[in-house]
Design an enzyme around this catalytic site. Structure first.
Site, mmCIF file in Angstrom:
data_model
loop_
_atom_site.group_PDB
_atom_site.id
_atom_site.type_symbol
_atom_site.label_atom_id
_atom_site.label_comp_id
_atom_site.label_asym_id
_atom_site.label_seq_id
_atom_site.Cartn_x
_atom_site.Cartn_y
_atom_site.Cartn_z
ATOM 1 N N GLU A 389 0.802 -1.314 -0.033
ATOM 2 C CA GLU A 389 -0.038 -0.172 -0.232
ATOM 3 C C GLU A 389 0.725 1.403 -0.141
ATOM 4 O O GLU A 389 0.456 2.216 0.570
ATOM 5 C CB GLU A 389 -0.934 -0.010 0.952
ATOM 6 C CG GLU A 389 -1.940 -0.952 1.100
ATOM 7 C CD GLU A 389 -3.109 -0.837 2.144
ATOM 8 O OE1 GLU A 389 -3.010 -0.374 2.941
ATOM 9 O OE2 GLU A 389 -4.183 -1.283 1.841
ATOM 10 N N GLU A 460 -6.680 -7.983 -0.642
ATOM 11 C CA GLU A 460 -7.533 -7.429 0.738
ATOM 12 C C GLU A 460 -8.941 -6.836 0.527
ATOM 13 O O GLU A 460 -9.017 -6.225 -0.354
ATOM 14 C CB GLU A 460 -6.606 -6.431 1.506
ATOM 15 C CG GLU A 460 -5.327 -6.799 1.976
ATOM 16 C CD GLU A 460 -4.740 -5.791 2.920
ATOM 17 O OE1 GLU A 460 -5.382 -5.323 3.918
ATOM 18 O OE2 GLU A 460 -3.402 -5.760 2.731
HETATM 19 C C1 GAL Z 1 -4.811 -2.630 5.035
HETATM 20 C C2 GAL Z 1 -3.449 -2.985 5.180
HETATM 21 C C3 GAL Z 1 -3.512 -4.120 5.911
HETATM 22 C C4 GAL Z 1 -4.441 -4.095 7.245
HETATM 23 C C5 GAL Z 1 -5.804 -3.713 6.699
HETATM 24 C C6 GAL Z 1 -7.017 -3.690 7.661
HETATM 25 O O1 GAL Z 1 -4.920 -1.362 4.377
HETATM 26 O O2 GAL Z 1 -2.835 -3.430 4.109
HETATM 27 O O3 GAL Z 1 -2.096 -4.349 6.532
HETATM 28 O O4 GAL Z 1 -4.019 -2.686 7.889
HETATM 29 O O5 GAL Z 1 -5.962 -2.659 5.857
HETATM 30 O O6 GAL Z 1 -8.127 -3.767 7.121
#
Ligand code: GAL
Length: 804
Positions: A389, A460
């Site tokens: 990210e 994610e």
């Molecule tokens: C994303 C990140 C993860 C975690 C996640 C929580 O932005 O890559 O490490 O923090 O959010 O939803």
């Protein structure tokens, strides 16, 4: 001769550092005795200051070194030291390593004494140093400290294989090949020719023999690439994870100089705009993200705990992919993924922040270390070569991509970003899509995120959009499950999306800038002990290997607003579910493909708790019974205020049947068991191909029992200590968990085991876990749970200590 020796037992440790600790003569008798993997501090379950593991410490070991030949050297290999290490032997500084997520080797030879005890001292700095990835800004996970992965010695020849990469080429063609990259180290810059002979073995069956000559260039680093044709090879696949061993022997002037063995597998990977193909077959990636942390122990857990996580993912949660967020993880975890057929997304350490040039150099080194260490795991299908990210940085990411491609031309690169239109320097646009907020679209379209027709993977989703605790109310826990299902449904329905990897497998320790204020991010589909929440069953129910039928409700009306059960979701892969209330058949329910058109297995939704009971049990005509049911169902869902038309229908019904308001209320109480009614019992039967494969009883009068379950009862010390997870839960005789059980209990152990973490703990949301570890002795061990209310429960363990 090449010899590898594990040296994980009998280290000395102290939680501070002074220069004098390096000296051979320093008296370390007051240091603690520890075994590796080791955490620099055992942390509480939650609510602790995050600085408690961020300090300097020292490890010492009296190290016996065998004799080696003039042509040989001795190395020490650390698989993971968080975050910075300096290594000394007999008081002499020999090397350092920056970064806690990749292993490193240090040449001990210059300071080593053969056939003698040598004093090894390791300075460990576990502070969050902004010069080392992932640090420099905030990070949403705790990094913990210590020598937390295994350590070994390696005696080898001065010309040795530093790493090898075994790849399959043209595997789907008539002429498949094995291509091998040998990264050789020629430490004394010698010239001449050495020979490398090898065999490829599967199940003790030799499938290939070869010999290749290597002309030494005299350079310290040399790449020797060769290939052989493969015949009748069984491909590694998620359903048939076929593994081979490549055994190599190096010889110089007819004399053997080293034997090497690498486990490997051959599979064809192709990532295209229309999806991900494994061995020519399109596979939708359904996965979860995994951190490597554990309660109390931080990162420091041995093989069996790592194995168990892979098994949970594949066998319990039924996913086909795991992303190693956000760093390379234990080789044991990867080994098990290879054996189980679980695809892996491996990535370099980092979280949103890119540091200065020196920081970037470490990151590039991380790319090399990751690929050279993990490259022979067939389960790894992609290299993540961006800082998770982070912003675009074309110059930096061109380098990470070039390096990855030059080291491994057999896998695609990805790089996880979280904003649309990021510049694609990788092979796959890997994107964190947190679009779904409960009612809207599950995922955005590829064209919106990637802006072009490129291979596309969601890395994610969900996570912080809906934190859920095991002790949240039922609706909340089920909503988390529904959100994951919605995203999966969108993923399955969109041919441009190759898959989706949910955030996350389990709750994890985090910094104060994230989480729920107690240093935990409750984003998991399981809790920190890997105990399932409702969302686990959303995943588990999508596989076909085992029948799954999870009723998301305890069927207690008082848990719900207005004491209305509402829709009850059943996460299942059954063809249908029959429900019985108080022993009487109510209705057979079917998966709701209308709600989730693309899922392999949509959930079943119980939205009728009556079936034809009114018609059967009462004296109303069929038509009137149907109207009564319809109106009462409406009341049960929307409350007592019926609209005008329904109020008129109710009035007409009263006229036709002679019923009054009180009769109607009694009827409602009788059939909906509402507030003021007696508790109900329910039975659910799940059917596959006409056969009842699952049966669940929900009885509100059921009594709680404290139940202890242990993952394995045979523990075995080999290269290091072993452990097993124990789960204690408050359950009824049908196994239903009492989600609001918070009873406390004591853990007592006898024999050669000890508890990781405190020995007095309480259930958290109806269940809790702990790990037992061996401590270097053999024998019978026992664990007992003492509860004031539920008495004592015990389990015998056979602890076998071997090969120390
Ligand atoms: C994303 C990140 C993860 C975690 C996640 C929580 O932005 O890559 O490490 O923090 O959010 O939803």
């Amino acid at each position: 001769m090449r010899i590898i020796k594990d040296i994980n037992f009998n280290w000395k440790y102290t939680d501070q550092f002074k220069e004098e600790y390096i000296g051979e003569d320093f008296d370390d008798s007051y240091f603690s005795e520890v075994n590796i993997p080791h955490s620099n501090i055992e942390v509480p379950f939650n609510n602790f200051p995050e600085e408690i593991y961020q300090f300097e410490s020292c490890y010492r070991k009296s190290l016996w070194l065998d004799k080696w030949h003039d042509d040989e050297m001795v190395f020490i290999h650390f698989e993971g030291v968080m975050t910075y290490a300096k290594v000394y032997l007999n008081g002499q500084y020999l090397g350092e390593h920056k970064g806690g997520y990749t292993g490193f080797r240090i040449d001990l030879t210059p300071a080593a004494r053969a056939e003698d005890y040598n004093l090894l001292a390791v300075y460990v700095d576990s502070r969050e140093r902004s010069d080392i990835p992932p640090f420099g800004h905030v990070v949403d996970y705790m990094t913990f400290g210590g020598i937390y992965r295994e350590v070994s010695l390696e005696y080898c020849h001065k010309v040795y294989i530093e790493s090898s990469l075994i790849k399959g080429k043209d595997l789907l063609s008539e002429t498949p090949l094995m291509e091998v990259d040998l990264h050789l180290k020629n430490s004394d810059g010698r010239s001449g020719v050495i020979s490398c002979s090898g065999e490829l073995v599967r199940d003790n069956r030799n499938v290939l023999h070869f010999t290749t000559e290597i002309a030494l260039s005299g350079n310290e680093n040399q790449l020797h690439r060769f290939n052989c044709s493969l015949e009748n090879i069984e491909l590694w696949d998620i359903e048939n994870p076929a593994l081979y061993h490549l055994n190599l022997t190096l010889t110089e002037k007819g004399k053997e100089t080293g034997k090497y063995s690498y486990r490997c597998g051959f599979r064809d990977i192709s990532y295209r705009p229309d999806g991900f193909f494994l061995n020519g077959r399109k596979i939708k990636i359904r996965g979860l993200n995994r951190h490597q942390t554990y309660p109390y122990a931080g990162n420091a857990m041995p093989k069996s705990a790592q194995y168990k996580d892979a098994e949970i993912l594949k066998e319990e949660l039924g996913v086909n992919t795991v992303r190693l967020s956000h760093y390379p993880q234990s080789r044991h975890f990867l080994d098990r993924c290879d054996e189980l057929g679980l695809l892996v997304f491996d990535e370099i350490p980092g979280w949103q922040h890119i540091g200065d040039d020196d920081w970037k150099k470490i990151s590039l080194k991380n790319v090399e270390e990751m690929i050279k260490t993990d490259g022979n795991h067939p389960s790894i299908f992609i290299w993540g070569v961006r800082i998770n990210e982070s912003q675009d940085d074309d110059e930096f990411y061109a380098k990470t991509n070039d390096l990855a491609r030059s080291l491994d031309n057999s896998r695609p690169t990805g790089g996880v970003r979280c904003f649309p239109g990021s510049r694609l320097l990788e092979d796959v646009y890997t994107y964190n899509d947190f679009n779904h907020s409960g009612k809207n679209a599950g995922l955005i379209k590829r064209k919106k995120a990637a802006k072009s027709k490129v291979p596309y993977l969601v890395t994610e989703h969900n996570g912080h959009m809906f934190p859920s605790k095991k002790f949240d109310n039922e609706k909340h826990r089920t909503d988390q499950a529904k959100r994951h299902l919605t995203v999966l449904d969108w993923m399955y329905g969109d041919s441009e999306i190759s898959g989706a990897i949910g955030w996350s497998m389990f709750d994890y320790y985090t910094h104060q800038d994230f989480g729920s204020g107690d240093k935990i991010c409750y984003h998991g589909v399981m809790d920190m002990f890997r105990i399932p929440k409702n969302a686990s069953f959303a995943y588990a129910s999508q596989q076909d290997e085992n029948p799954v039928m999870y009723i998301s409700s305890s069927m207690n009306i008082g848990e719900n607003e207005g004491s209305l059960l509402g829709d009850v979701y059943i996460f299942t892969n059954c063809d249908s579910v029959k429900m019985y209330k108080g022993g009487s058949f109510v209705k057979e329910f079917y998966p709701r493909r209308d709600l989730y058109p693309h899922l392999p297995h949509p959930p079943v939704v119980i939205d009728d708790f009556l079936g034809d009971a009114i018609e059967k049990n009462e004296t109303f005509s069929r038509r009137n019974a149907a109207v009564i049911k319809e109106l009462m169902t409406k009341i049960s869902r929307e409350g007592y205020s019926l609209g005008l038309i329904d109020t008129i229908r109710m009035g007409l019904l009263f006229l036709k049947t002679g019923m009054n308001y009180k009769d109607a209320e009694d009827l409602y109480t009788k059939y909906f068991g509402g507030w003021g009614g007696a508790a109900n019992s329910y039975t659910f039967e799940g059917f596959i191909d006409g056969e009842c494969v699952k049966r669940v009883e929900k009885n509100q009068n059921a009594l709680p029992r404290l139940v202890l379950s242990v993952d394995k009862t045979e523990l075995r010390e080999e290269e290091t200590w072993d452990c097993t997870r124990c789960i204690v839960s408050l359950a009824d005789s049908s196994g239903n968990i009492f989600h609001y059980g918070n009873d406390a209990f004591q853990i007592e152990t006898t024999g050669p085991i000890e508890v990781i973490g405190p020995e007095t703990i309480a259930l958290v949301g109806g269940s809790v876990g702990f790990w037992l570890k061996t401590r270097g002795e053999e024998g019978q061990a026992q664990v007992k749970i003492h509860s004031g209310r539920f008495g004592t429960i015990e389990e015998n363990l056979n602890i076998e200590v071997r090969g120390k």
